[in-house]
Design a protein around this motif. Structure first.
Motif, PDB file in Angstrom:
ATOM      1  N   ASN A   1      41.037  33.418  41.388  1.00 39.79           N
ATOM      2  CA  ASN A   1      41.312  33.881  42.150  1.00 39.79           C
ATOM      3  C   ASN A   1      41.237  34.052  43.865  1.00 39.79           C
ATOM      4  O   ASN A   1      41.396  34.292  44.342  1.00 39.79           O
ATOM      5  CB  ASN A   1      42.463  32.425  42.789  1.00 39.79           C
ATOM      6  CG  ASN A   1      42.386  31.842  41.481  1.00 39.79           C
ATOM      7  OD1 ASN A   1      41.986  30.770  41.910  1.00 39.79           O
ATOM      8  ND2 ASN A   1      43.712  31.688  40.766  1.00 39.79           N
ATOM      9  N   ARG A   2      40.996  35.535  43.605  1.00 39.21           N
ATOM     10  CA  ARG A   2      41.145  36.995  43.897  1.00 39.21           C
ATOM     11  C   ARG A   2      39.352  37.483  44.414  1.00 39.21           C
ATOM     12  O   ARG A   2      38.910  37.860  43.659  1.00 39.21           O
ATOM     13  CB  ARG A   2      41.707  38.087  44.164  1.00 39.21           C
ATOM     14  CG  ARG A   2      42.330  39.247  45.137  1.00 39.21           C
ATOM     15  CD  ARG A   2      42.598  40.650  44.536  1.00 39.21           C
ATOM     16  NE  ARG A   2      42.415  40.432  42.838  1.00 39.21           N
ATOM     17  CZ  ARG A   2      41.764  42.233  43.077  1.00 39.21           C
ATOM     18  NH1 ARG A   2      41.130  42.264  43.388  1.00 39.21           N
ATOM     19  NH2 ARG A   2      41.873  42.198  41.534  1.00 39.21           N
TER      20      ARG A   2
ATOM     21  N   HIS B   1      36.571  43.545  44.037  1.00 42.00           N
ATOM     22  CA  HIS B   1      36.020  44.742  44.482  1.00 42.00           C
ATOM     23  C   HIS B   1      34.948  45.850  44.161  1.00 42.00           C
ATOM     24  O   HIS B   1      35.270  45.090  42.393  1.00 42.00           O
ATOM     25  CB  HIS B   1      37.990  45.741  45.121  1.00 42.00           C
ATOM     26  CG  HIS B   1      37.425  47.371  46.010  1.00 42.00           C
ATOM     27  ND1 HIS B   1      36.391  48.164  45.517  1.00 42.00           N
ATOM     28  CD2 HIS B   1      37.697  46.498  46.978  1.00 42.00           C
ATOM     29  CE1 HIS B   1      36.921  48.440  46.678  1.00 42.00           C
ATOM     30  NE2 HIS B   1      37.261  48.214  47.629  1.00 42.00           N
TER      31      HIS B   1
ATOM     32  N   LYS C   1      34.928  37.672  35.816  1.00 44.30           N
ATOM     33  CA  LYS C   1      36.061  37.847  35.682  1.00 44.30           C
ATOM     34  C   LYS C   1      36.468  37.668  34.969  1.00 44.30           C
ATOM     35  O   LYS C   1      37.838  38.981  34.370  1.00 44.30           O
ATOM     36  CB  LYS C   1      36.304  37.012  37.255  1.00 44.30           C
ATOM     37  CG  LYS C   1      35.696  37.567  38.009  1.00 44.30           C
ATOM     38  CD  LYS C   1      36.644  36.828  39.637  1.00 44.30           C
ATOM     39  CE  LYS C   1      36.223  37.430  40.633  1.00 44.30           C
ATOM     40  NZ  LYS C   1      37.562  37.258  42.084  1.00 44.30           N
TER      41      LYS C   1
ATOM     42  N   HIS D   1      45.688  30.627  35.242  1.00 43.14           N
ATOM     43  CA  HIS D   1      45.218  30.946  36.800  1.00 43.14           C
ATOM     44  C   HIS D   1      45.526  29.791  37.500  1.00 43.14           C
ATOM     45  O   HIS D   1      44.552  30.420  38.531  1.00 43.14           O
ATOM     46  CB  HIS D   1      43.635  32.162  36.558  1.00 43.14           C
ATOM     47  CG  HIS D   1      44.273  33.301  36.395  1.00 43.14           C
ATOM     48  ND1 HIS D   1      44.123  34.023  35.450  1.00 43.14           N
ATOM     49  CD2 HIS D   1      44.741  34.730  37.146  1.00 43.14           C
ATOM     50  CE1 HIS D   1      44.688  34.852  34.789  1.00 43.14           C
ATOM     51  NE2 HIS D   1      44.788  35.373  36.075  1.00 43.14           N
TER      52      HIS D   1
ATOM     53  N   ASP E   1      41.155  38.886  38.168  1.00 47.50           N
ATOM     54  CA  ASP E   1      41.310  37.055  39.252  1.00 47.50           C
ATOM     55  C   ASP E   1      40.449  36.215  39.392  1.00 47.50           C
ATOM     56  O   ASP E   1      40.576  36.913  40.523  1.00 47.50           O
ATOM     57  CB  ASP E   1      43.062  37.888  39.721  1.00 47.50           C
ATOM     58  CG  ASP E   1      43.724  36.489  40.082  1.00 47.50           C
ATOM     59  OD1 ASP E   1      42.917  35.604  40.181  1.00 47.50           O
ATOM     60  OD2 ASP E   1      44.120  36.787  40.802  1.00 47.50           O
TER      61      ASP E   1
ATOM     62  N   ALA F   1      36.551  31.933  44.324  1.00 49.15           N
ATOM     63  CA  ALA F   1      37.330  32.781  45.443  1.00 49.15           C
ATOM     64  C   ALA F   1      36.501  33.256  46.360  1.00 49.15           C
ATOM     65  O   ALA F   1      36.006  34.248  47.543  1.00 49.15           O
ATOM     66  CB  ALA F   1      38.271  34.761  44.912  1.00 49.15           C
TER      67      ALA F   1
ATOM     68  N   ASP G   1      33.829  35.237  46.395  1.00 49.31           N
ATOM     69  CA  ASP G   1      33.042  36.164  45.720  1.00 49.31           C
ATOM     70  C   ASP G   1      31.403  35.874  45.046  1.00 49.31           C
ATOM     71  O   ASP G   1      30.519  37.098  44.593  1.00 49.31           O
ATOM     72  CB  ASP G   1      33.933  37.266  45.612  1.00 49.31           C
ATOM     73  CG  ASP G   1      34.597  36.727  44.146  1.00 49.31           C
ATOM     74  OD1 ASP G   1      34.257  35.996  44.124  1.00 49.31           O
ATOM     75  OD2 ASP G   1      35.149  37.930  43.707  1.00 49.31           O
TER      76      ASP G   1
END
Length: 236
Positions: A149-150, A153, A141, A113, A147, A132, A134
């Motif tokens: 880098n995302r 949710h 993660k 990643h 992921d 990311a 968040d």
């Protein structure tokens, strides 16, 4: 010397090399060696105090190697321990040993990643980093199979549900994450946290490549004026 071996960093960070000494010299001999191969720079090398030398009377010595906990190992790495002639001894024909350091799954995940430069930057690829934006750290993660880098949710994160009148924390995780410890904790005041089978009942369902974990609080809903549950993950 022993002929081969391997080191699995998930289970242990130390291995030993057993040496035999033949001859009639009674003086102890300090053992000299070299490490050769792509895995050699990852080791903290040195004799343990009790094995600085081989005593001719005992004819046996143990050479310990310890792997740094921060060493980055994205794939299996072979290396060789080569004994070198020293004062009081000469190496015989069995003078080298091949070892393999097995990959750390977390390091393999990071290599998939992050770029090489990002892997060297703890503010991006470190366990506590959240690239990311968040606020979900990389280690969490990895634990949940997300992921880094995302942005995560809400449906992918641990969620609070009610099971038979008891609050419970539900989350999915990849199967086989043996290099992590998943700990569900409960608290009444967000200051003192407790865990263990006397506090939480854990139920795991196999979903193939993943698992669903439901951690049910032993205290029923409404049994306390307030109740909190959280998931904590840590390296083994």
């Amino acid at each position: 010397a022993s002929t081969s071996g391997s080191l699995n960093p998930v289970g242990t960070n130390r291995f030993a090399l057993f040496l035999n000494r033949d001859g009639d010299i009674s003086l102890p001999a300090d053992v000299r060696f070299e490490l050769i191969g792509p895995g050699s720079e990852l080791l903290q090398t040195g004799m343990m105090p009790a094995a600085n030398s081989i005593d001719a009377d005992s004819d046996m010595g143990i050479l310990f190697f310890e792997l740094s906990e921060t060493a980055f190992i994205p794939h299996d790495m072979p290396f060789m321990v080569q004994l070198v002639d020293g004062y009081g001894y000469r190496v015989g024909s069995n003078d080298s040993v091949m070892f393999t350091i097995h990959s750390r799954p977390l390091d393999t995940w990071k290599a998939e990643h992050f770029t090489s430069s990002e892997q060297k930057d703890p503010s991006i690829s470190g366990d506590r980093a959240a690239p990311a934006g968040d606020a979900v750290p990389n280690l969490m993660k990895y634990a949940l199979g997300l992921d880094p880098n995302r942005p995560a949710h809400q449906s992918e994160m641990p969620n609070l549900i009610l099971v038979s009148g008891h609050p419970a924390l539900s989350f999915n995780r990849p199967a086989g994450r043996t290099d992590l410890r998943y700990v569900v904790e409960v608290s009444n005041d967000l200051k003192t946290w407790r865990s263990g089978p006397e506090e939480v009942e854990i139920n795991i369902s196999n979903l193939g490549s993943s698992e669903q974990v439901i951690a049910q609080d032993r205290v029923p809903f409404g049994g306390e004026s307030q109740r909190f549950l959280r998931l904590r993950v840590e390296r083994r």
